[in-house]
Each structure stands twice: as structure tokens, then as C-alpha cells.
Design an enzyme around this catalytic site. Structure first.
Site, short mmCIF file in Angstrom:
data_model
loop_
_atom_site.label_atom_id
_atom_site.label_comp_id
_atom_site.label_asym_id
_atom_site.label_seq_id
_atom_site.Cartn_x
_atom_site.Cartn_y
_atom_site.Cartn_z
N HIS A 1 -10.33 -5.86 -2.53
CA HIS A 1 -11.38 -5.77 -1.50
C HIS A 1 -12.55 -5.02 -2.14
O HIS A 1 -12.56 -3.79 -2.17
CB HIS A 1 -10.86 -5.02 -0.27
CG HIS A 1 -9.80 -5.77 0.47
ND1 HIS A 1 -10.06 -6.95 1.13
CD2 HIS A 1 -8.47 -5.54 0.63
CE1 HIS A 1 -8.95 -7.41 1.68
NE2 HIS A 1 -7.97 -6.58 1.38
N GLU B 1 -6.08 -10.39 -2.21
CA GLU B 1 -6.90 -10.27 -0.99
C GLU B 1 -8.39 -10.20 -1.33
O GLU B 1 -9.14 -9.43 -0.72
CB GLU B 1 -6.48 -9.04 -0.18
CG GLU B 1 -4.99 -9.00 0.15
CD GLU B 1 -4.58 -7.84 1.05
OE1 GLU B 1 -5.44 -7.17 1.64
OE2 GLU B 1 -3.35 -7.61 1.15
N ASP C 1 -12.15 -10.18 -1.61
CA ASP C 1 -13.43 -10.40 -0.93
C ASP C 1 -14.45 -9.43 -1.52
O ASP C 1 -14.08 -8.44 -2.16
CB ASP C 1 -13.34 -10.32 0.62
CG ASP C 1 -12.67 -9.08 1.18
OD1 ASP C 1 -12.66 -8.03 0.49
OD2 ASP C 1 -12.16 -9.16 2.31
N GLU D 1 0.80 -1.23 0.00
CA GLU D 1 0.00 0.00 0.00
C GLU D 1 0.83 1.28 0.00
O GLU D 1 0.65 2.16 0.85
CB GLU D 1 -0.99 -0.05 1.19
CG GLU D 1 -1.88 -1.29 1.12
CD GLU D 1 -2.77 -1.52 2.33
OE1 GLU D 1 -2.72 -0.72 3.28
OE2 GLU D 1 -3.53 -2.51 2.34
N ASN E 1 2.11 -4.54 -3.47
CA ASN E 1 0.71 -4.94 -3.29
C ASN E 1 -0.11 -3.71 -2.90
O ASN E 1 0.28 -2.96 -1.99
CB ASN E 1 0.69 -5.98 -2.15
CG ASN E 1 -0.64 -6.65 -1.93
OD1 ASN E 1 -1.27 -7.13 -2.86
ND2 ASN E 1 -1.06 -6.70 -0.66
O1 9MR Z 1 -7.05 -9.13 7.77
C1 9MR Z 1 -6.25 -8.24 8.51
C2 9MR Z 1 -6.95 -7.90 9.81
O2 9MR Z 1 -7.08 -9.05 10.63
C3 9MR Z 1 -6.22 -6.79 10.51
O3 9MR Z 1 -6.94 -6.40 11.66
C4 9MR Z 1 -6.04 -5.63 9.57
C5 9MR Z 1 -5.34 -4.44 10.19
O4 9MR Z 1 -5.19 -3.42 9.25
O5 9MR Z 1 -5.30 -6.06 8.44
C6 9MR Z 1 -6.02 -6.97 7.70
O6 9MR Z 1 -5.38 -7.28 6.50
C7 9MR Z 1 -5.12 -6.18 5.63
C8 9MR Z 1 -3.91 -6.54 4.81
O7 9MR Z 1 -2.84 -6.86 5.66
C9 9MR Z 1 -3.54 -5.44 3.86
N1 9MR Z 1 -4.65 -5.04 3.04
C10 9MR Z 1 -5.87 -4.74 3.74
C11 9MR Z 1 -6.25 -5.91 4.66
C12 9MR Z 1 -7.59 -5.63 5.33
O8 9MR Z 1 -7.48 -4.57 6.24
#
Ligand code: 9MR
Length: 329
Positions: free
Chosen positions: A221, A249, A251, A144, A185
Site C-alpha cells: 500500500h 495488495e 495500490d 500483519e 502477509n
Molecule cells: O479492503 C479492505 C476494506 O474494505 C476494509 O474496510 C478494511 C478493514 O481494515 O480492510 C481492507 O483490506 C485490508 C486487508 O485486509 C489487509 N491489509 C490492509 C487492507 C486495507 O486496509
């Protein structure tokens, strides 16, 4: 089970269906899921092992998890996921080495010179990538780095090291495991837009300078009914730069409660993302961000939204599961 749940979920007897990982393999692709290490037993473990050919630790490899206190490391969950993957002949996507979020507070609260910050980052990358050398197929090295308008996100790394932190991180990761494929990513970069343009230009320039960039991760997402129409075109243009592409990722969130119409739309959305990937040879992996609604970040982050994954909270496959299967042929 309620009547509504019976109506909207598929029969539990899907075990006879060809596993997604076999369908994907026949297309030369990997199908993955984010996982939580502590849950990898029972039904959750059975599905993760049987259906998927790639695992991404959802949180286990983030800096804040592996080094909560400076110099004291906790690899428990990361090791557990890597061992599970090896036992089930799965690839691992390492996630993630350089991010603005989920860092330990000793790091974010410290005041560092640029030289100190650079050596902290180099050590972190060498330690983590080195530990799993030969066992991680692909790393989300940088996560990011952009704002939606295509400018660089003003992070700890960007402020301390400038945009060169990206090339440095890739170079350090490559030194620690020359065989791992190294990704940048990001989210909201699935379609052709200002953010994906910036990512495209960065990858192009890294390639031109000989920086070891091996792939682009499009997180995906998504919101119900909003798969970008330019997804395939965007995947294709990154492939044209000579890098792999992964949907990292995936969903598709919807306003709760789910109903038959929404779940049918979600099935179409999952299918169209998978189809966009299968249409491009260099799109190598589609990973869902949690395979069950019982293990999804969505409800905690978007109140009122959920049901974003291909299995319901009771591990029954939803229409979205069959959308993935159909798109994989
Ligand atoms: O799925 C992850 C969640 O359990 C955490 O609380 C969160 C914190 O920001 O991060 C989530 O995963 C993220 C990923 O590492 C990067 N892209 C966005 C994802 C969703 O927030």
C-alpha cells in the site's frame, strides 16, 4: 464526462490490448486483484475475469464475515468469488485466517483461556481451509503480525498464545489443505527495514524448524513516488530463504485531485513494483488491492487521498494500467 477526465484517461478501446493476465503468464507470473463478490457482474465482472489470473476476496473470507455469530457461518460471498474464479480459470488467494482486525465481536469481547483461544483458532482454520480444500492456491494465513519497529504486534493472538500462534496457525492450515501455499502477509515490509528484517528472521526460523511456511506477502500500500528503492533486493532475500514472494495488495495513493503529472508518476510506480517482481523467479504474483478507483479502501481511510488503482471510477484504464502492462513486457 468532463474535459479533465478525457485528458487523463486512456481511450476506452483498450479491449484490443493483450490482457494483463496473458502478459503475466508469458512471464510465468500471476496478476491478481482484490474483489468484492457482489460486484462481479457487468463491466466490473468483465474486467475482473478478462484481465486477471488471480483473485483475492477483499473482505469475504475474514473471520467477522464468515462467522459473525458463533457457530453460524455465512460463506455466501466467499463461495461466489471462488465459483467466479473457477469459471474464469483463476487462482484464489485466501485472505485471511489470523488477524487482529475484522474479527467477530463474540470473539474479541469474549474472555478466553489460552487453551480455549487455541482451540477456537484451530477450529476456525480447519473449518475455513477445509471448506475450500483444493480450490485455494495460497492462503494469507497470518496477516500483519509485526509492528513497524519489528516487534510483535500485541494482538488477541499474541497476548493469548505468544508468538507461537504463528507456527501453530501454519501447521493447522497445512493439515487442512496440504497443497495450499501458506503465507505470512504484512505491510510496510516492502523495503529492507526493521519490519522486513523481523519478517525475514521469522521465516528463516520457521523454515529451520520445519514449519510449513510457503510464502511471504508484501502488501505494498504505497504513496505516490515512494516505491522503496530496496524492494527488489528485499524480494530477492526472501526468495533466498526458499519461499515464494507475492505482492499482495498493491495500490499507490495520491492527494486528490489527480492530474497528468501525478498519474504519470503513478504509472512509473506501478511499473517499478511489477518490474521488481518479474526480476525474481520466486516472485509469483502481483495483486492490486481493487482494480478500480470505484472499489478502493483508500478514500475512506485517508481523507483527501485516492485514485490509487489502475482503472478510474468509470472503469477506464489509467496510465498505471499501461505501466503494469509495460513492465509485464
Ligand atoms: O479492503 C479492505 C476494506 O474494505 C476494509 O474496510 C478494511 C478493514 O481494515 O480492510 C481492507 O483490506 C485490508 C486487508 O485486509 C489487509 N491489509 C490492509 C487492507 C486495507 O486496509
Amino acid at each position: 464526462m468532463t474535459g479533465a477526465a478525457l485528458l487523463f484517461t486512456a481511450p476506452a478501446a483498450h479491449a484490443a490490448d493483450t490482457p494483463l493476465r496473458d502478459l503475466a503468464a508469458a512471464k510465468g507470473k500471476l496478476i491478481g486483484t482484490a474483489v468484492t463478490g457482489s460486484k462481479l457482474t457487468g463491466t466490473y465482472g468483465d474486467i475482473a475475469g478478462a484481465q486477471f489470473s488471480s483473485l483475492t476476496p477483499g473482505n469475504a473470507m475474514k473471520w467477522g464475515t464468515v462467522e459473525p455469530t458463533r457457530g453460524s457461518f455465512d460463506w455466501t460471498e466467499a463461495d461466489q468469488i471462488v465459483a467466479f474464479a473457477q469459471a474464469h480459470h483463476q487462482q484464489v488467494r485466501g485472505h485471511t485466517l489470523v488477524w487482529y482486525s475484522q474479527n467477530p465481536s463474540w470473539l474479541t469481547n469474549g474472555s478466553w483461556t489460552s487453551a480455549q483461544l487455541g482451540s477456537l483458532l484451530q477450529n476456525h482454520i480447519s473449518t475455513e481451509v477445509g471448506r475450500y480444500k483444493g480450490r485455494i492456491a495460497a492462503w494469507d494465513v497470518v496477516n500483519e503480525p509485526f509492528n513497524d519497529d519489528g516487534s510483535y504486534r500485541s494482538t488477541l493472538w499474541y497476548k493469548g498464545l505468544g508468538s507461537g500462534y504463528i507456527a501453530s496457525a501454519l501447521t493447522w492450515a497445512h493439515a487442512a489443505d496440504p497443497n495450499a501455499r501458506l503465507y505470512i502477509n504484512d505491510y510496510n515490509a516492502e523495503g529492507v527495514n526493521a519490519k522486513s528484517d523481523a519478517l525475514y528472521n521469522l521465516v528463516k526460523s520457521l523454515k529451520a524448524r520445519g514449519v510449513p511456511i510457503g510464502g511471504v506477502g508484501l502488501q505494498a500500500h504505497l504513496i505516490l513516488g515512494q516505491v522503496p528503492s530496496t524492494l527488489r533486493q528485499n524480494i530477492q532475500r526472501f526468495a533466498g530463504l526458499g519461499v515464494d514472494v507475492a505482492i499482495t495488495e498493491l495500490d499507490v495513493r495520491m492527494q486528490l485531485p489527480a492530474d497528468r503529472t501525478k498519474l504519470a508518476q503513478q504509472k512509473a510506480d506501478f511499473a517499478s513494483v511489477v518490474a521488481a517482481c518479474t526480476a525474481v523467479a520466486r516472485c509469483v504474483n502481483v495483486t492490486v488491492w481493487g482494480f478500480t478507483d470505484a472499489d478502493s479502501w483508500v478514500p475512506g481511510t485517508f481523507p483527501g487521498y485516492g485514485a490509487a488503482t489502475p482503472y478510474d471510477e468509470n472503469y477506464r484504464p489509467k496510465p498505471a494500467y499501461y505501466g503494469i502492462a509495460q513492465a509485464l513486457g
